[in-house]
Design an enzyme around this catalytic site. Structure first.
Site, PDB file in Angstrom:
ATOM      1  N   LEU A 187      25.312 -25.459  -4.997  1.00  0.00           N
ATOM      2  CA  LEU A 187      24.110 -25.043  -4.254  1.00  0.00           C
ATOM      3  C   LEU A 187      24.343 -23.758  -3.454  1.00  0.00           C
ATOM      4  O   LEU A 187      23.893 -23.637  -2.315  1.00  0.00           O
ATOM      5  CB  LEU A 187      23.625 -26.177  -3.335  1.00  0.00           C
ATOM      6  CG  LEU A 187      23.283 -27.499  -4.042  1.00  0.00           C
ATOM      7  CD1 LEU A 187      22.937 -28.574  -3.021  1.00  0.00           C
ATOM      8  CD2 LEU A 187      22.151 -27.323  -5.041  1.00  0.00           C
TER       9      LEU A 187
ATOM     10  N   GLU B  65       0.831  -1.200   0.000  1.00  0.00           N
ATOM     11  CA  GLU B  65       0.000   0.000   0.000  1.00  0.00           C
ATOM     12  C   GLU B  65       0.873   1.259   0.000  1.00  0.00           C
ATOM     13  O   GLU B  65       0.598   2.216  -0.726  1.00  0.00           O
ATOM     14  CB  GLU B  65      -0.913   0.036   1.242  1.00  0.00           C
ATOM     15  CG  GLU B  65      -1.946  -1.094   1.288  1.00  0.00           C
ATOM     16  CD  GLU B  65      -1.432  -2.335   2.028  1.00  0.00           C
ATOM     17  OE1 GLU B  65      -0.203  -2.606   1.981  1.00  0.00           O
ATOM     18  OE2 GLU B  65      -2.256  -3.032   2.641  1.00  0.00           O
TER      19      GLU B  65
ATOM     20  N   ARG C  84      17.057 -19.317  -2.877  1.00  0.00           N
ATOM     21  CA  ARG C  84      17.940 -20.112  -2.011  1.00  0.00           C
ATOM     22  C   ARG C  84      18.443 -19.313  -0.823  1.00  0.00           C
ATOM     23  O   ARG C  84      18.618 -19.825   0.271  1.00  0.00           O
ATOM     24  CB  ARG C  84      19.173 -20.576  -2.811  1.00  0.00           C
ATOM     25  CG  ARG C  84      19.008 -21.902  -3.492  1.00  0.00           C
ATOM     26  CD  ARG C  84      20.374 -22.363  -4.006  1.00  0.00           C
ATOM     27  NE  ARG C  84      20.233 -23.394  -5.018  1.00  0.00           N
ATOM     28  CZ  ARG C  84      21.072 -23.572  -6.031  1.00  0.00           C
ATOM     29  NH1 ARG C  84      22.115 -22.773  -6.183  1.00  0.00           N
ATOM     30  NH2 ARG C  84      20.875 -24.554  -6.875  1.00  0.00           N
TER      31      ARG C  84
ATOM     32  N   ASP D 244      25.586 -34.802 -10.046  1.00  0.00           N
ATOM     33  CA  ASP D 244      25.753 -33.410 -10.509  1.00  0.00           C
ATOM     34  C   ASP D 244      26.896 -32.680  -9.805  1.00  0.00           C
ATOM     35  O   ASP D 244      27.340 -31.638 -10.278  1.00  0.00           O
ATOM     36  CB  ASP D 244      24.462 -32.611 -10.278  1.00  0.00           C
ATOM     37  CG  ASP D 244      23.339 -33.044 -11.209  1.00  0.00           C
ATOM     38  OD1 ASP D 244      23.566 -33.970 -12.000  1.00  0.00           O
ATOM     39  OD2 ASP D 244      22.241 -32.460 -11.115  1.00  0.00           O
TER      40      ASP D 244
ATOM     41  N   ALA E  48      14.385 -27.649 -13.210  1.00  0.00           N
ATOM     42  CA  ALA E  48      14.544 -26.952 -14.492  1.00  0.00           C
ATOM     43  C   ALA E  48      14.317 -27.981 -15.593  1.00  0.00           C
ATOM     44  O   ALA E  48      14.880 -29.077 -15.560  1.00  0.00           O
ATOM     45  CB  ALA E  48      15.930 -26.335 -14.610  1.00  0.00           C
TER      46      ALA E  48
END
Lengths: 336, 336
Positions: free
Chosen positions: B226, B53, B206, B222, B181
């Site tokens: 992170l 607002e 994250r 992988d 993804a």
């Protein structure tokens, strides 16, 4: 909020009728009151029906004077509606602004010129996304300027030009696109993927195209009907089966559709001589797509399926998204 | 244009900051002038920053009196901005309408109450999508009504409630979501899928979560970091590796992040005791997802890839789409 904001709303409205206006362009128009209030946002919906500007004018006038609804209801066609707008506007739109995705037409086609309508109703300014370069319709801006109405050209031009790509292409000979239905994880096979609303939209498009091209493998595997049964009074398009083999099981439903011509050919040249051509198929057809097919329509379901995806390398640009209940349609340009 | 149209714009604006307002709710506010012109559409962006607002009021006042920009620039925090709005509004917003996705707060938190702001500035009407049921903030509608300001509750309530789901959940103990993804054809593997803008957004999220959960297989395959290197001053979240095996190659980058606690566990119970938990992983993790994980964030690239998809059965509801350059983010609710 700025000009781009309002023009984007007009363009979004036009996208709702993309392809469905064939052979006319998809056009949207938003009207802002003298005080800056949005009075209406409408589009051209179908060839023979009112242009976007007339629809937006009617909607704005009805908003400002609800009694006019009964008056405009008496119109039997776009011409009469246009005449009623001129007779009943009572200067309600004097000083208003129009945002139009394509330069208002200056010609008497099935309807009188939109530039003249905006002029007669006393619009103060007309903002235009992109110019009309067609020989018979161009010149609207000049009509407005001569009448002392200020104009501005080029707001959201890229988006408006994208919206018009099919129109310019089919006006110049051919516009071809590929349609596929996919799950969230890229599965195209194993029964119906998209929902009823999506398939109804597909049928509305099929009803307008000059030709539907489908691969021989898909015909043999899916045994499709390729008709327009989900819409009222739909026209069933002629079909070109793209195949090296000429023998097909003629009990496959597509061969039994009334008033349909089915051609089987290992050449697509005849297809690209037609104005508005829809390609349907799966991953294999998409992988081997002719470069002359410019757009990809992805009807995307709201589910992941435990099955193999269509697998290929392809880059797209998503130009617009539409929702059909819990499904979506992605209007994409094929990049490479 | 009707109330739903304006409220949807306010809700769309709020979605831009979904999660990023943690632990506050995502809220949007649109201001319509006495004459019906859209003056502003703003959102709460981050905890400690002005509420929706106040942002909308400041933006509307600046639009009506550009000289105020210099005045408001001097504010060092939300409190000062609030005070400057009260001192400088000059009744410019008298008679205006506010569309707010959540009932304006009535409490002095880090900023003074928004209901009071709207009252002091002379708003004529406040349209509210959904009520605030939190003990400390509720009652804004009453403040407005007592001051003679008309209110309307429930416009686009379902969309507003969806927008607030994370807020209510983390206020009540836990909100958990899964992030993935995907390419256009459902491929999640084989190198980076999403673009820089999408990954930057992931890093911003994250940086706010209480814990990041990742499967042991993904860690081994992988070898992820992170972290939050794509944003300035990001906090690197603690990580829970969900795995039956406890031995991991600690040269995997995620183990070397400063100020990070890494836990390896075959139980997720500790995760659901944290307020705001992000799950990352591939198709296998998504297939075996705990029922307490409510939302799915799909970052979708603009490419098809010649590779295998993630394969599972899952139904989702897409609540909102965001664009990150040529990628999109689908905010989805998991149905089953």
């Amino acid at each position: 909020m700025n000009d781009e904001f309002y023009m984007n709303l007009a363009i979004d409205e036009a996208w709702k009728y993309q392809f469905l206006t064939y052979p006319n362009p998809a056009v949207g128009c938003l009207i802002l009151s003298k005080n800056g209030e949005i009075l209406s946002c409408e589009a051209h919906q179908k060839a023979g029906m009112p242009h976007a500007e007339l629809n937006a004018v009617i909607s704005a006038l009805q908003r400002l004077n609800p009694n006019l609804k009964a008056v405009f209801k008496t119109a039997k066609n776009a011409n009469e509606l246009y005449a009623l707008a001129l007779q009943n506007h009572a200067n309600l739109l004097s000083g208003a602004r129009a945002y139009v995705s394509l330069e208002p037409c200056s010609h008497h086609g099935k309807t009188p010129p939109c530039a003249n309508l905006l002029k007669e109703l006393g619009f103060a300014k007309v903002i235009i996304a992109t110019k009309d370069v067609s020989e018979h319709a161009k010149g609207g801006e000049q009509v407005l300027n001569v009448a002392g109405i200020s104009t501005q050209i080029g707001v959201c031009k890229d988006r408006a030009d994208e919206l018009l790509e099919p129109f310019w292409a089919w006006s110049n000979g051919n516009f071809s696109f590929f349609k596929i239905a996919l799950t969230q994880n890229g599965v195209a096979s194993g029964g119906i993927i998209s929902n009823h609303a999506s398939r109804t939209h597909t049928h509305a498009i099929r009803s307008l195209v000059s030709l539907l091209v489908i691969g021989g493998n898909t015909v043999r595997t899916d045994r499709p009907t390729l008709d327009t049964r989900l819409i009222n009074g739909g026209k069933n398009p002629d079909v070109l089966i793209y195949s090296n083999e000429t023998k097909f099981d003629t009990s496959i439903p597509l061969f039994s559709i009334k008033d349909r011509k089915v051609t089987i050919s290992n050449s697509l040249e005849a297809a690209f001589e037609r104005h508005f051509v829809m390609f349907e198929g799966g991953g294999n057809a998409l992988s081997n797509l002719d470069k002359r097919v410019k757009w990809l329509l992805i009807y995307r379901s709201n589910e992941f399926k435990d099955a193999k995806n269509i697998s290929l390398n392809l880059k797209i640009k998503i130009m617009h998204r539409a929702e059909f209940d819990d499904n979506e349609l992605l209007w994409c340009k094929i990049i490479n």
